[in-house]
Motif scaffolding. Structure first.
Motif, PDB file in Angstrom:
ATOM      1  N   THR A  75       0.821  -1.207   0.000  1.00 32.08           N
ATOM      2  CA  THR A  75       0.000   0.000   0.000  1.00 32.08           C
ATOM      3  C   THR A  75       0.856   1.258   0.000  1.00 32.08           C
ATOM      4  O   THR A  75       0.605   2.190  -0.754  1.00 32.08           O
ATOM      5  CB  THR A  75      -0.925   0.015   1.231  1.00 32.08           C
ATOM      6  OG1 THR A  75      -1.592  -1.244   1.311  1.00 32.08           O
ATOM      7  CG2 THR A  75      -1.956   1.116   1.123  1.00 32.08           C
ATOM      8  N   HIS A  76       1.896   1.259   0.850  1.00 31.12           N
ATOM      9  CA  HIS A  76       2.765   2.428   0.985  1.00 31.12           C
ATOM     10  C   HIS A  76       4.221   2.098   0.686  1.00 31.12           C
ATOM     11  O   HIS A  76       5.093   2.929   0.895  1.00 31.12           O
ATOM     12  CB  HIS A  76       2.682   2.984   2.411  1.00 31.12           C
ATOM     13  CG  HIS A  76       1.289   3.314   2.837  1.00 31.12           C
ATOM     14  ND1 HIS A  76       0.605   4.404   2.369  1.00 31.12           N
ATOM     15  CD2 HIS A  76       0.441   2.662   3.677  1.00 31.12           C
ATOM     16  CE1 HIS A  76      -0.610   4.419   2.909  1.00 31.12           C
ATOM     17  NE2 HIS A  76      -0.730   3.380   3.701  1.00 31.12           N
ATOM     18  N   THR A  77       4.475   0.870   0.264  1.00 32.39           N
ATOM     19  CA  THR A  77       5.851   0.415   0.084  1.00 32.39           C
ATOM     20  C   THR A  77       6.041  -0.291  -1.254  1.00 32.39           C
ATOM     21  O   THR A  77       5.086  -0.727  -1.876  1.00 32.39           O
ATOM     22  CB  THR A  77       6.240  -0.582   1.193  1.00 32.39           C
ATOM     23  OG1 THR A  77       5.340  -1.694   1.125  1.00 32.39           O
ATOM     24  CG2 THR A  77       6.181   0.035   2.558  1.00 32.39           C
ATOM     25  N   GLU A  78       7.300  -0.386  -1.643  1.00 31.56           N
ATOM     26  CA  GLU A  78       7.681  -1.216  -2.785  1.00 31.56           C
ATOM     27  C   GLU A  78       8.930  -1.980  -2.359  1.00 31.56           C
ATOM     28  O   GLU A  78       9.896  -1.390  -1.883  1.00 31.56           O
ATOM     29  CB  GLU A  78       7.983  -0.364  -4.015  1.00 31.56           C
ATOM     30  CG  GLU A  78       8.383  -1.207  -5.216  1.00 31.56           C
ATOM     31  CD  GLU A  78       8.657  -0.380  -6.455  1.00 31.56           C
ATOM     32  OE1 GLU A  78       7.722  -0.152  -7.224  1.00 31.56           O
ATOM     33  OE2 GLU A  78       9.822   0.032  -6.614  1.00 31.56           O
ATOM     34  N   VAL A  79       8.889  -3.306  -2.506  1.00 28.15           N
ATOM     35  CA  VAL A  79      10.005  -4.151  -2.108  1.00 28.15           C
ATOM     36  C   VAL A  79      10.683  -4.691  -3.359  1.00 28.15           C
ATOM     37  O   VAL A  79      10.023  -5.255  -4.228  1.00 28.15           O
ATOM     38  CB  VAL A  79       9.517  -5.334  -1.236  1.00 28.15           C
ATOM     39  CG1 VAL A  79      10.660  -6.279  -0.910  1.00 28.15           C
ATOM     40  CG2 VAL A  79       8.853  -4.823   0.019  1.00 28.15           C
ATOM     41  N   LYS A  80      11.988  -4.497  -3.424  1.00 28.65           N
ATOM     42  CA  LYS A  80      12.793  -5.082  -4.502  1.00 28.65           C
ATOM     43  C   LYS A  80      13.721  -6.084  -3.836  1.00 28.65           C
ATOM     44  O   LYS A  80      14.698  -5.720  -3.190  1.00 28.65           O
ATOM     45  CB  LYS A  80      13.593  -4.001  -5.230  1.00 28.65           C
ATOM     46  CG  LYS A  80      12.721  -3.070  -6.019  1.00 28.65           C
ATOM     47  CD  LYS A  80      13.545  -2.017  -6.699  1.00 28.65           C
ATOM     48  CE  LYS A  80      12.614  -1.029  -7.410  1.00 28.65           C
ATOM     49  NZ  LYS A  80      13.330   0.155  -7.865  1.00 28.65           N
ATOM     50  N   LYS A  81      13.377  -7.364  -3.994  1.00 26.13           N
ATOM     51  CA  LYS A  81      14.131  -8.421  -3.332  1.00 26.13           C
ATOM     52  C   LYS A  81      15.023  -9.118  -4.351  1.00 26.13           C
ATOM     53  O   LYS A  81      14.568  -9.490  -5.432  1.00 26.13           O
ATOM     54  CB  LYS A  81      13.177  -9.428  -2.706  1.00 26.13           C
ATOM     55  CG  LYS A  81      13.871 -10.581  -2.046  1.00 26.13           C
ATOM     56  CD  LYS A  81      12.886 -11.611  -1.548  1.00 26.13           C
ATOM     57  CE  LYS A  81      13.626 -12.884  -1.210  1.00 26.13           C
ATOM     58  NZ  LYS A  81      12.771 -14.051  -1.281  1.00 26.13           N
ATOM     59  N   HIS A  82      16.267  -9.320  -3.991  1.00 27.00           N
ATOM     60  CA  HIS A  82      17.170 -10.094  -4.833  1.00 27.00           C
ATOM     61  C   HIS A  82      16.865 -11.555  -4.559  1.00 27.00           C
ATOM     62  O   HIS A  82      16.924 -12.010  -3.421  1.00 27.00           O
ATOM     63  CB  HIS A  82      18.619  -9.744  -4.526  1.00 27.00           C
ATOM     64  CG  HIS A  82      18.921  -8.322  -4.873  1.00 27.00           C
ATOM     65  ND1 HIS A  82      19.279  -7.927  -6.130  1.00 27.00           N
ATOM     66  CD2 HIS A  82      18.880  -7.203  -4.131  1.00 27.00           C
ATOM     67  CE1 HIS A  82      19.461  -6.623  -6.141  1.00 27.00           C
ATOM     68  NE2 HIS A  82      19.210  -6.154  -4.935  1.00 27.00           N
ATOM     69  N   SER A  83      16.519 -12.278  -5.610  1.00 31.88           N
ATOM     70  CA  SER A  83      15.897 -13.584  -5.488  1.00 31.88           C
ATOM     71  C   SER A  83      16.622 -14.594  -4.614  1.00 31.88           C
ATOM     72  O   SER A  83      15.983 -15.325  -3.893  1.00 31.88           O
ATOM     73  CB  SER A  83      15.658 -14.174  -6.872  1.00 31.88           C
ATOM     74  OG  SER A  83      16.868 -14.195  -7.600  1.00 31.88           O
ATOM     75  N   SER A  84      17.954 -14.671  -4.640  1.00 28.49           N
ATOM     76  CA  SER A  84      18.616 -15.694  -3.842  1.00 28.49           C
ATOM     77  C   SER A  84      19.675 -15.137  -2.914  1.00 28.49           C
ATOM     78  O   SER A  84      20.383 -15.886  -2.272  1.00 28.49           O
ATOM     79  CB  SER A  84      19.265 -16.726  -4.765  1.00 28.49           C
ATOM     80  OG  SER A  84      20.314 -16.112  -5.497  1.00 28.49           O
ATOM     81  N   MET A  85      19.784 -13.836  -2.816  1.00 25.29           N
ATOM     82  CA  MET A  85      20.880 -13.240  -2.063  1.00 25.29           C
ATOM     83  C   MET A  85      20.533 -12.927  -0.608  1.00 25.29           C
ATOM     84  O   MET A  85      21.408 -12.574   0.168  1.00 25.29           O
ATOM     85  CB  MET A  85      21.361 -11.963  -2.762  1.00 25.29           C
ATOM     86  CG  MET A  85      22.007 -12.273  -4.097  1.00 25.29           C
ATOM     87  SD  MET A  85      22.356 -10.827  -5.090  1.00 25.29           S
ATOM     88  CE  MET A  85      23.290  -9.802  -3.991  1.00 25.29           C
ATOM     89  N   GLN A 138      22.506 -17.698   3.103  1.00 31.34           N
ATOM     90  CA  GLN A 138      22.288 -19.027   3.686  1.00 31.34           C
ATOM     91  C   GLN A 138      20.910 -19.134   4.341  1.00 31.34           C
ATOM     92  O   GLN A 138      20.248 -20.159   4.236  1.00 31.34           O
ATOM     93  CB  GLN A 138      23.396 -19.355   4.700  1.00 31.34           C
ATOM     94  CG  GLN A 138      24.767 -19.489   4.071  1.00 31.34           C
ATOM     95  CD  GLN A 138      24.861 -20.640   3.079  1.00 31.34           C
ATOM     96  OE1 GLN A 138      24.131 -21.615   3.186  1.00 31.34           O
ATOM     97  NE2 GLN A 138      25.737 -20.518   2.112  1.00 31.34           N
ATOM     98  N   VAL A 139      20.494 -18.069   5.027  1.00 31.70           N
ATOM     99  CA  VAL A 139      19.162 -18.062   5.648  1.00 31.70           C
ATOM    100  C   VAL A 139      18.099 -18.118   4.548  1.00 31.70           C
ATOM    101  O   VAL A 139      17.125 -18.867   4.653  1.00 31.70           O
ATOM    102  CB  VAL A 139      18.969 -16.818   6.536  1.00 31.70           C
ATOM    103  CG1 VAL A 139      17.546 -16.746   7.075  1.00 31.70           C
ATOM    104  CG2 VAL A 139      19.968 -16.820   7.678  1.00 31.70           C
ATOM    105  N   GLU A 140      18.295 -17.340   3.481  1.00 22.92           N
ATOM    106  CA  GLU A 140      17.339 -17.331   2.362  1.00 22.92           C
ATOM    107  C   GLU A 140      17.231 -18.712   1.739  1.00 22.92           C
ATOM    108  O   GLU A 140      16.146 -19.148   1.351  1.00 22.92           O
ATOM    109  CB  GLU A 140      17.761 -16.293   1.314  1.00 22.92           C
ATOM    110  CG  GLU A 140      16.909 -16.264   0.074  1.00 22.92           C
ATOM    111  CD  GLU A 140      15.469 -15.819   0.284  1.00 22.92           C
ATOM    112  OE1 GLU A 140      14.655 -16.063  -0.634  1.00 22.92           O
ATOM    113  OE2 GLU A 140      15.138 -15.240   1.329  1.00 22.92           O
ATOM    114  N   LYS A 141      18.351 -19.405   1.656  1.00 23.47           N
ATOM    115  CA  LYS A 141      18.369 -20.750   1.068  1.00 23.47           C
ATOM    116  C   LYS A 141      17.574 -21.728   1.940  1.00 23.47           C
ATOM    117  O   LYS A 141      16.811 -22.544   1.436  1.00 23.47           O
ATOM    118  CB  LYS A 141      19.828 -21.193   0.967  1.00 23.47           C
ATOM    119  CG  LYS A 141      20.112 -22.285   0.015  1.00 23.47           C
ATOM    120  CD  LYS A 141      21.632 -22.379  -0.113  1.00 23.47           C
ATOM    121  CE  LYS A 141      22.057 -23.698  -0.672  1.00 23.47           C
ATOM    122  NZ  LYS A 141      23.506 -23.825  -0.713  1.00 23.47           N
ATOM    123  N   ALA A 142      17.766 -21.628   3.270  1.00 24.10           N
ATOM    124  CA  ALA A 142      17.107 -22.543   4.195  1.00 24.10           C
ATOM    125  C   ALA A 142      15.637 -22.190   4.419  1.00 24.10           C
ATOM    126  O   ALA A 142      14.773 -23.072   4.431  1.00 24.10           O
ATOM    127  CB  ALA A 142      17.852 -22.552   5.526  1.00 24.10           C
TER     128      ALA A 142
END
Length: 161
Positions: free
Chosen positions: A46-56, A112-116
């Protein structure tokens, strides 16, 4: 010295198989920006935009209002917990100038956390939208700067809406 007669690592004339155009062809490297694991995933809240790097294990969150972004950073400090995952927060800086981007927050939790246990960009957007709403609900401090409710505390998850 060894018996290499100067034709080893330090140079020398290249003779034989490799110099004549033989040798093994290396497979063409793929462009890193085209790698599916390195793509940026975008989620609009609503008030944000998230740009996430897929595996980082990191993302950049853009908040509509720079004052609210600052209030969120002040309230949460350097850490928060989003969907059960502990994340680190920092003001995002422009790569070229090194200056803070007034509307952006860097969120990192590690590869590593993103992977798990992957953290979805929708969850990140939901968390920061809730923090935005809390900042507005708490009112504005002197000088027109919104404050996030002290009840949120450092690293606490906002209550569900």
């Amino acid at each position: 010295k060894g018996k290499g007669k100067g034709k080893g690592k330090k140079g020398g004339k290249r003779e034989g198989f490799e110099a004549k155009g033989g040798g093994l062809d290396k497979p063409d490297r793929t462009n890193r920006s085209e790698d599916a694991r390195r793509q940026v995933l975008v989620e609009k809240g609503t008030h944000t935009e998230v740009k996430k790097h897929s595996s980082m294990g990191c993302a950049v969150v853009t908040i509509d209002d720079a004052r609210v972004r600052q209030a969120i950073l002040n309230a949460l400090g350097q850490e928060a917990t989003i969907d059960g995952i502990k994340v680190k927060l920092k003001a995002q800086k422009d790569k070229e100038t090194g200056e803070e981007v007034p509307t952006d927050i860097f969120v990192g939790w590690g590869r590593q956390v993103e992977k798990a246990t992957p953290l979805g960009e929708a969850e990140i957007a939901k968390f920061f939208d809730q923090m935005y709403n809390q900042a507005l609900a708490a009112g504005r401090a002197p000088g027109g700067v919104p404050t996030v409710a002290a009840a949120a505390g450092a690293g606490a998850r906002p209550p569900p809406l």
